[in-house]
Motif scaffolding. Sequence first.
Motif, short mmCIF file in Angstrom:
data_model
loop_
_atom_site.label_atom_id
_atom_site.label_comp_id
_atom_site.label_asym_id
_atom_site.label_seq_id
_atom_site.Cartn_x
_atom_site.Cartn_y
_atom_site.Cartn_z
N PRO A 88 14.66 19.01 -30.32
CA PRO A 88 13.40 18.38 -29.89
C PRO A 88 13.57 16.95 -29.39
O PRO A 88 12.69 16.45 -28.67
CB PRO A 88 12.52 18.43 -31.15
CG PRO A 88 13.48 18.62 -32.29
CD PRO A 88 14.60 19.44 -31.73
N ASP A 89 14.65 16.28 -29.74
CA ASP A 89 14.87 14.91 -29.28
C ASP A 89 15.72 14.84 -28.02
O ASP A 89 16.22 13.77 -27.67
CB ASP A 89 15.53 14.08 -30.39
CG ASP A 89 14.61 13.86 -31.56
OD1 ASP A 89 13.38 13.89 -31.37
OD2 ASP A 89 15.11 13.66 -32.69
N TYR A 90 15.87 15.98 -27.35
CA TYR A 90 16.56 15.97 -26.06
C TYR A 90 15.53 15.86 -24.93
O TYR A 90 14.56 16.62 -24.89
CB TYR A 90 17.38 17.23 -25.85
CG TYR A 90 18.01 17.30 -24.48
CD1 TYR A 90 19.17 16.59 -24.20
CD2 TYR A 90 17.42 18.04 -23.45
CE1 TYR A 90 19.74 16.61 -22.94
CE2 TYR A 90 17.99 18.08 -22.19
CZ TYR A 90 19.15 17.36 -21.93
OH TYR A 90 19.70 17.38 -20.68
N ILE A 91 15.76 14.94 -24.03
CA ILE A 91 14.90 14.81 -22.85
C ILE A 91 15.78 14.60 -21.63
O ILE A 91 16.92 14.12 -21.73
CB ILE A 91 13.89 13.64 -22.98
CG1 ILE A 91 14.62 12.33 -23.30
CG2 ILE A 91 12.84 13.96 -24.02
CD1 ILE A 91 13.69 11.13 -23.32
N GLU A 92 15.24 14.96 -20.47
CA GLU A 92 15.96 14.76 -19.22
C GLU A 92 15.68 13.35 -18.70
O GLU A 92 14.61 12.79 -18.92
CB GLU A 92 15.51 15.79 -18.19
CG GLU A 92 15.83 17.22 -18.58
CD GLU A 92 15.33 18.20 -17.55
OE1 GLU A 92 15.22 17.81 -16.36
OE2 GLU A 92 15.02 19.35 -17.91
N PRO A 93 16.63 12.77 -17.97
CA PRO A 93 16.43 11.41 -17.45
C PRO A 93 15.49 11.39 -16.26
O PRO A 93 15.42 12.33 -15.47
CB PRO A 93 17.84 11.01 -17.02
CG PRO A 93 18.50 12.30 -16.68
CD PRO A 93 17.96 13.32 -17.64
N ASN A 94 14.76 10.30 -16.17
CA ASN A 94 13.95 10.06 -14.98
C ASN A 94 14.85 9.77 -13.79
O ASN A 94 15.92 9.18 -13.94
CB ASN A 94 13.02 8.87 -15.26
CG ASN A 94 12.02 8.65 -14.15
OD1 ASN A 94 12.35 8.16 -13.08
ND2 ASN A 94 10.77 9.02 -14.40
N LYS A 95 14.43 10.16 -12.60
CA LYS A 95 15.25 9.95 -11.41
C LYS A 95 15.57 8.48 -11.18
O LYS A 95 16.59 8.16 -10.57
CB LYS A 95 14.53 10.51 -10.18
CG LYS A 95 14.50 12.03 -10.11
CD LYS A 95 13.85 12.50 -8.83
CE LYS A 95 13.85 14.02 -8.73
NZ LYS A 95 13.21 14.49 -7.47
N SER A 96 14.72 7.59 -11.66
CA SER A 96 14.96 6.17 -11.47
C SER A 96 16.23 5.69 -12.17
O SER A 96 16.81 4.66 -11.81
CB SER A 96 13.76 5.35 -11.97
OG SER A 96 13.59 5.51 -13.38
N ARG A 112 19.22 9.86 -27.08
CA ARG A 112 18.75 11.24 -27.19
C ARG A 112 19.71 12.12 -27.98
O ARG A 112 20.83 11.72 -28.30
CB ARG A 112 18.53 11.83 -25.80
CG ARG A 112 19.80 12.10 -25.01
CD ARG A 112 19.48 12.70 -23.65
NE ARG A 112 20.70 12.99 -22.90
CZ ARG A 112 20.71 13.61 -21.72
NH1 ARG A 112 19.57 13.97 -21.16
NH2 ARG A 112 21.84 13.84 -21.09
N SER A 113 19.26 13.32 -28.27
CA SER A 113 20.07 14.30 -29.00
C SER A 113 20.49 15.40 -28.03
O SER A 113 19.69 16.28 -27.68
CB SER A 113 19.28 14.90 -30.17
OG SER A 113 19.06 13.94 -31.18
N ASP A 114 21.74 15.35 -27.60
CA ASP A 114 22.25 16.26 -26.59
C ASP A 114 22.90 17.48 -27.24
O ASP A 114 24.12 17.65 -27.22
CB ASP A 114 23.26 15.51 -25.70
CG ASP A 114 23.70 16.32 -24.50
OD1 ASP A 114 23.01 17.31 -24.16
OD2 ASP A 114 24.73 15.96 -23.89
N ILE A 115 22.07 18.35 -27.80
CA ILE A 115 22.60 19.50 -28.54
C ILE A 115 21.63 20.67 -28.44
O ILE A 115 20.41 20.48 -28.37
CB ILE A 115 22.88 19.11 -30.02
CG1 ILE A 115 23.69 20.20 -30.73
CG2 ILE A 115 21.59 18.78 -30.76
CD1 ILE A 115 24.24 19.76 -32.07
#
Length: 262
Positions: A88-96, A112-115
Motif C-alpha cells: 500500500p505504500d508503493y506509488i508511481e512517480p509524477n512525470k515532473s 516508498r515501499s517498492d515491493i
Amino acid sequence: MKVLFFLSIIFFSTYSDSVVKRHDVPPENYVLDKMPEYLIDMPHEGHGVLIDSQWVLTVAHTIFYDYVGKDLVVGSKAYEIESVHIHPDYIEPNKSLLKGDLAPLMKFFKSRSDIALIKLSSKVTAVNPIKIYKGKSEKGKTITVYGKGATGNGLIGEDLDTKSLRVMNQFQNIIESAEGNWLAFKFDEPENALPLEGMHGSGDSGGPSVTFQEGVPFLVGLSSWQLAHGDISTFKGGLYGTTAYQVRVSNYHDWILGVLGS
C-alpha cells in the motif's frame, strides 16, 4: 500504468538489477551456466523470487500492467498468476520527477515501499522456495546478487545494447547500510573491491541478493534503484563509486506473512 512503463524504459534502465562488473576481471568469471531455480523471470521485465510454494516476491515497479492470467515459469513448468498484491505504500512517480535535477526523484524513491507479492494459481512442487532472512543484522554481510540484463564495467558504466542478450550473471558486494526499508552497498574500485564486485544495471529489477549460511541461501534483498546526482539527462549508471539500494526484505516480514495468510 503509462507513467510506470515510461519510467522503466527511460529511467529504471539504470535503476535495476543486472551485472555491471569490475573492468579488471574477465567478464566470463561472473557468468552462471544456470540460474537459481527460485529466481523467476517476470512477464515483461525484471525478476521475482519464489518464497513459498504458491508465492513470488518481487519489486512493485516490475508490475507494468495487470499480470493476472499471465504465466510465470518456475523451474521448467509454467504457472498462471492468480493475483497480484502491491504494498500500500508503493506509488508511481509524477512525470515532473522524470526530468531535471535528480534529487527530488531520489527522495521519492527512498520514501516508498517498492515491493509486491504474486500468488500462483497452483502450488510449485518441483522447486524449493528460498528461505527469507528474518534478522536485522544485514550490515556487513557479503551478498551474492543475480541478474541477466545489461552488462558493463565500473569505468564506462552499463552498456544498454547488451540487455537483449539475457546472459545469467552474478556479482558480490558488502552491505554497508541496513536501515528502514533499504539495504545499501557501494560499487568499489578494484583496490577496495571483492573478487566479483559488481553493481546493478538494466533489466533485472527484483533480482535477489542472498547470503549463505552453511551453504543454504537466505533472501535478504531485492534490487531496486541506484543513488544518482545531477541532471537525469546526463546520468550514467553502474560507475565505480555508485551506491545501490535494495528492498530490505526483513523489514517487510510481517506484511509478507499477512498477505500469505490472507
